[in-house]
Design a protein around this motif. Structure first.
Motif, PDB file in Angstrom:
ATOM      1  N   GLU A  36       0.832  -1.195   0.000  1.00 49.42           N
ATOM      2  CA  GLU A  36       0.000   0.000   0.000  1.00 49.42           C
ATOM      3  C   GLU A  36       0.869   1.249   0.000  1.00 49.42           C
ATOM      4  N   ASN A  38       1.052   5.591   0.223  1.00 53.83           N
ATOM      5  CA  ASN A  38       0.423   6.821   0.665  1.00 53.83           C
ATOM      6  C   ASN A  38      -0.095   7.534  -0.586  1.00 53.83           C
ATOM      7  N   LEU A  39      -1.350   7.857  -0.620  1.00 50.35           N
ATOM      8  CA  LEU A  39      -1.937   8.517  -1.799  1.00 50.35           C
ATOM      9  C   LEU A  39      -1.315   9.882  -2.050  1.00 50.35           C
ATOM     10  N   GLU A  40      -0.759  10.479  -1.009  1.00 48.95           N
ATOM     11  CA  GLU A  40      -0.098  11.772  -1.148  1.00 48.95           C
ATOM     12  C   GLU A  40       1.100  11.672  -2.097  1.00 48.95           C
ATOM     13  N   TYR A  42       1.405   9.661  -4.722  1.00 54.47           N
ATOM     14  CA  TYR A  42       0.948   9.607  -6.107  1.00 54.47           C
ATOM     15  C   TYR A  42       0.386  10.958  -6.548  1.00 54.47           C
TER      16      TYR A  42
END
Length: 158
Positions: A36, A38-40, A42
């Motif tokens: 997984e 961190n969306l930050e 991307y």
């Protein structure tokens, strides 16, 4: 010509500054990309891509070539087994990798490590005043630049 431009200080400094400005976000990032994310990270990659494409597009348009045509030519060079120019191939691989998330992640990880090292060494080089008013450098400065108030006054410095 394109390689010379893209390796130039003016072109590269834009991206180096971006990496430096955002490296703090990757301080605690896992070293390896996987699992997984961190969306930050991307989201930041998307901002970087926007910057990259804007800067590169301005240059490509100055050549009177479309962006698609430029990338098509890059792919032709990359896929041509007869091209032996290592610098040209390195340039093509660099341009292609510049739009790759995994490459971006690695670069940001290195930038974060560099920022962390700089942050850790900064206090070691800090100048401070002793109780007697002497100007001293901390132990981490390895003796370089040590001076006292007496030396300063002897040579006319304050």
């Amino acid at each position: 010509e394109a390689a010379r431009h893209c390796w130039s200080k003016n072109f590269m400094d834009v991206f180096k500054q971006f990496f430096a400005d955002h490296s703090h976000l990757f301080i605690d990032a896992p070293q390896e990309l996987g699992g997984e994310q961190n969306l930050e990270y991307y989201a930041l990659f998307q901002k970087y891509l926007q910057l990259y494409e804007t800067v590169l597009s301005k240059y490509i348009e100055s050549l009177d070539v479309s962006v698609n045509e430029f990338y098509r030519e890059l792919m032709e060079v990359r896929d041509d087994p007869n091209i032996k120019d290592k610098k040209l191939l390195h340039f093509v691989n660099y341009i292609v990798a510049s739009t790759d998330y995994e490459s971006f992640y690695k670069i940001m990880g290195r930038a974060a490590k560099k920022a962390r090292l700089a942050e850790m060494s900064a206090p070691d080089q800090a100048e401070c005043k002793s109780d007697t008013g002497e100007t001293k450098f901390s132990e981490g400065s390895k003796g370089e630049g040590k001076r006292t108030a007496d030396m300063d006054s002897k040579y006319g410095h304050k």
